[in-house]
Design an enzyme around this catalytic site. Sequence first.
Site, mmCIF file in Angstrom:
data_model
loop_
_atom_site.group_PDB
_atom_site.id
_atom_site.type_symbol
_atom_site.label_atom_id
_atom_site.label_comp_id
_atom_site.label_asym_id
_atom_site.label_seq_id
_atom_site.Cartn_x
_atom_site.Cartn_y
_atom_site.Cartn_z
ATOM 1 N N LYS A 74 -18.377 65.443 36.731
ATOM 2 C CA LYS A 74 -18.784 64.387 37.415
ATOM 3 C C LYS A 74 -19.224 63.017 36.772
ATOM 4 C CE LYS A 74 -20.400 67.113 41.258
ATOM 5 N NZ LYS A 74 -21.725 67.706 42.181
ATOM 6 N N SER A 94 -23.311 68.560 47.482
ATOM 7 C CA SER A 94 -24.006 67.633 46.398
ATOM 8 C C SER A 94 -23.909 66.211 46.780
ATOM 9 C CB SER A 94 -22.968 67.855 45.196
ATOM 10 O OG SER A 94 -21.710 67.483 45.421
#
Length: 772
Positions: free
Chosen positions: A720, A677
């Site tokens: 996140k 990611s």
Amino acid sequence: MVQKTITMPVIALRGMTVLPKMMLHFDISRPKSAAAVEKAMVGDQKVCLLTQRDSEEDDPDIEGLHSIGTVAVIKQLVKMPGNVIRVMVEGLERAELLTLENEDPMLVGEIETVLGFDEMIDDVTRQAMMEIVRDKLSAYGKENQRIAKEVIPGLLMLIDLGELLDQIAVQLSWDYQVRQHVLESVMIEERYALVMKHLLTDIEVTKVKKELQSHVKERIDKNQKDYILREQLKVIREELGEDNPLTDADEYSKRLKALKADKDIKDKIQKEIERFKAMPGGSQEANVVRMYLETVLELPWKKISKDNNSISHAEDILNEDHYGLHKVKERIIEYLAVRTLTKKGSSPIICLVGPPGTGKTSIARSVAKALNKEYVRISLGGVRDEAEIRGHRKTYVGAMPGRIAEALRQAGVSNPLMLLDEIDKVSRDYKGDTSSALLEVLDGEQNVKFRDHYVEVPIDLSSVLFIATANTTTTIPGPLLDRMEVIEVTSYTENEKFHIAKNYLVRKQREKNGLTESQVDISDKALEKIIHNYTREAGVRNLERRIGSVYRKAARQFLENKKQIIKVTESSLETYLGKEKVTFEDVNEEDEVGIVRGLAWTSVGGSTLQIEVNVMPGKGNLSLTGQMGDVMKESARTALSYVRSVCPEYKVADNYFEKHDIHLHIPEGAVPKDGPSAGITMATAMLSVVINRKVKAKVAMTGEVTLRGRVLPIGGLKEKILAARMAHVETVLVPFKNKPDILELSEEITGNLTIIYVKHMPEVLAEAFVQE
């Protein structure tokens, strides 16, 4: 050693050996042997007796006979019916067969006899051997009384060592093969070693036999004594007019009648009870059957508790015990509604997946409370043995039922709520695959007849409500995961943690430490500071520990200072918990070249990663530091390939990468990092430093990058986004395909953040680079 060679009739013996000075009678039926006897009786009545190597052979040749035999004289001959001759012979001396002729109708051999010995054994050694043999004979006699009376006295009277050794082999009834070895031991020293070896073995075997017979006799005597005492006690009770107490078997039969179970199960248990009746009370097998009967009679075969089907009651309980968790609560209410309408107990397997401390186990306990079900928990962490699930065969020593059957026995009903805790941590070894054993438990089509190896009869698990918990689904095998409905229990926001602490944790820790609300008061600001500056986690486990620490110190302070009320405020919190344990890294104040902020997911929540890239003169090498995993390293190489492919658009020299090295570093090098990611983050940082363009400090991003610059979706977005808020990020770039995940997040999480969805790297670069 004096020898002579003679020719005489030969008789082949089956399964016997004759030694010198040995008297023996045996039957002869073979024509050749009968002819040899008749030939001997016409002459000096002597024959050579040789033992066959294979007793099944009818017509042995010289290879089929042992070469060493005995010259014997026939003492008696009697003709029996059926052409059988019974002879009595006496062994005279050893002889070696030189040649063998088949002179019809008998065997005739040329033999060499041994008339005497002239060995180099001095008198002292010979006397020592004699004394040792006599001592061992006396020791053997002590262990065997019959031998001591009938055999030993005659042996002890012999004065010739060779004769004594031969007679020991004769009188102790040794096997013919042992006697043959003694016969072949012509030298005295060799014969002495052989006879002593077998004599010492006989002594030890006799000792062991006596010990075993003694133990068996003691056990038999005890069982007989117990039986007689029980019978006497029964008669005494009858004479006194007292009722005889129920035996164990009678008690089991009584419990079996009251047991609610199918007929085949009752028949199986009844057979075991009948077996138990026929066994001695103190035997090991009786104890095994007793344990088995205790287990199967305690299992709730058809014993069902009545559930509470009130949807409103379940909703009230779940809201009372837990703050938030709307998806989980909604799914439980849906299950209850469907079961109420269908009137069926078949239940899905729910798997709650989330970081530690997010309340997965307590959710299961609340569901059991809401449905009025018995609650049992099975911890699967570290379970490697398949028998832990299926049980052991009851024939093994220390056998016991598996955890599933034991949990049912503990619950007392066949429809409890069974929590399979930490199902992602089961493993496999040489004892079997535990996850494969769980497949039968969690499959609604198979668990109707789940078979435990110990119980041996099928157990119906279809009424059990299974709830599993896991930290991640990546370590759960695919077939097992396919049988479960996954519900994610994600990280809590600071606001959610505040409400959980205020409504649940504070009261729990206050009561646990023996305090009341009127004695200690923790302000809201103090709770917020504990959450923000003293814990960093996805759940609330460490938060509860910090609150507990505050109350413990407050309890001591209350007793020492005799205060009426203690107020814990934001400013006084350092007195109770010390210096702040957690600091959040804010975004950089200034826009810089080669520094980009990424977003990462960890098992304890989200965090930000500041990725730094430097370029320097070199030979085109790429250096990666910061303890990166293989996937992340591959993502970095992919990002570099993309950057090199687009450099011509930014007028970068063709040989730029041949003359420069690139170093990419992620701070906190002691912390392992992995995953794809950070792909767009690394690509942005590399391009920034190559073309010398600044990146906005207030921008964070997450997403996987491909060679052609496409941005692929990733996971863990809630954690996140929370990390981005903590770092005071203003703009977050996420993959376009993750838009549905963002839309599911509450305003509390996404508020004050500008979220931009990107499909390709040019969109990322347009938002990240400072416009010139």
